[in-house]
Design a protein around this motif. Structure first.
Motif: not given
Lengths: 116, 174
Positions: A1-24
């Motif tokens: 997992m790279t930061c580039e792959e995780a970037v959209d999920f950081v935004s989703a996490l900020c909104d309280g959305e569920r994200i995949p465990r490996e990204v978390a």
């Protein structure tokens, strides 16, 4: 997992959305992603603060949006509620039982018609 | 029956009080959002009123599973686009031609936000200030939820980049 792959999920996490465990797990261990998440939270809070500061103090009265017919209906409703309010208030402050009050009214009507 | 569906039916039946209550609850929020799209309070006020009129006329277009607020903001977005279209192709919303008062910006964040494009501003505003869910944003913008996620991410990255570069400039000038 790279930061580039995780970037959209950081935004989703900020909104309280569920994200995949490996990204978390990546975000939890990566300083850059955690900093990004922190910055997003700061920016969001600051935007809400700005919005409160610039919130319009007044908005146009709704009457401007209503048709003439609707305004007439509204006016009648206001008048009707004024009358029912007066009637209700009268009932609340009445010191004698209501049926006595009704008999009194009937007596007055009877007497006044008898006088004619 | 959910509250929105019931309210929609009451507005459809011509219940003025239901419409009035909805207007009072949402007018200021909608006006704040439209200022972000149109740039001036006067334009926002005009389009806000037109939006509520359209909202009332088009109640039959409201989907019972949707949110009434999202439906209202969706109409507002289209009305704002129409407002820009009437001003001609040379005047389209961007960070430069909207009249957000950069000089009066109270903070670096506000300044950075003013430098985003209109789409990004409206998306972030609806999410951060109005608290619209991803599903509601998808309804308002007419795009899939996955696209909402990626566009929000792009808008936040852009805002963060401008904000951070502004902070560097400010530190250097200090």
């Amino acid at each position: 997992m790279t930061c580039e792959e995780a970037v959209d999920f950081v935004s989703a996490l900020c909104d309280g959305e569920r994200i995949p465990r490996e990204v978390a797990e990546h975000i939890g261990q990566c300083g850059d992603c955690r900093a990004r998440l922190r910055d997003y939270a700061i920016l969001g809070a600051e935007l809400r603060r700005t919005a409160r500061l610039h919130s319009p103090e007044t908005v146009p009265a709704i009457e401007g949006l209503l048709s003439t017919a609707e305004k007439v209906v509204m006016q009648r409703a206001k008048e009707a509620s004024r009358f029912t309010g007066w009637w209700r208030k009268g009932g609340e402050v009445m010191k004698i039982p209501r049926f006595v009050f009704a008999i009194l009214i009937l007596v007055i009507i009877g007497l006044s018609s008898g006088l004619e | 029956m959910n509250d929105d569906h019931e309210l929609a039916e009451r507005v459809c039946r011509g219940e003025t009080r239901a419409f009035e209550a909805f207007y009072r609850e949402n007018a200021a929020h909608l006006q704040g959002f439209l200022v972000q799209l149109l740039g001036t309070p006067q334009a926002a006020e005009d389009v806000m009123q037109e939006t509520f009129l359209q909202f009332r006329r088009r109640m039959n277009g409201f989907h019972p599973d949707g949110s009434l607020r999202a439906y209202l903001f969706g109409i507002a977005r289209k009305q704002a686009a129409e407002w820009w279209r009437q001003r001609g192709p040379n005047l389209q919303p961007s960070s430069e031609d909207t009249e957000r008062p950069k000089a009066e910006a109270a903070s670096l964040v506000e300044d950075a936000f003013a430098n985003l494009n209109a789409d990004q501003r409206s998306l972030l505003w609806l999410r951060e200030v109005e608290g619209q869910s991803y599903a509601q944003l998808a309804e308002i913008l007419g795009i899939p939820v996955g696209t909402v996620r990626s566009r929000l991410s792009a808008a936040r990255q852009e805002l963060r980049n401008i904000w951070r570069s502004d902070r560097v400039v400010k530190k250097e000038n200090a």
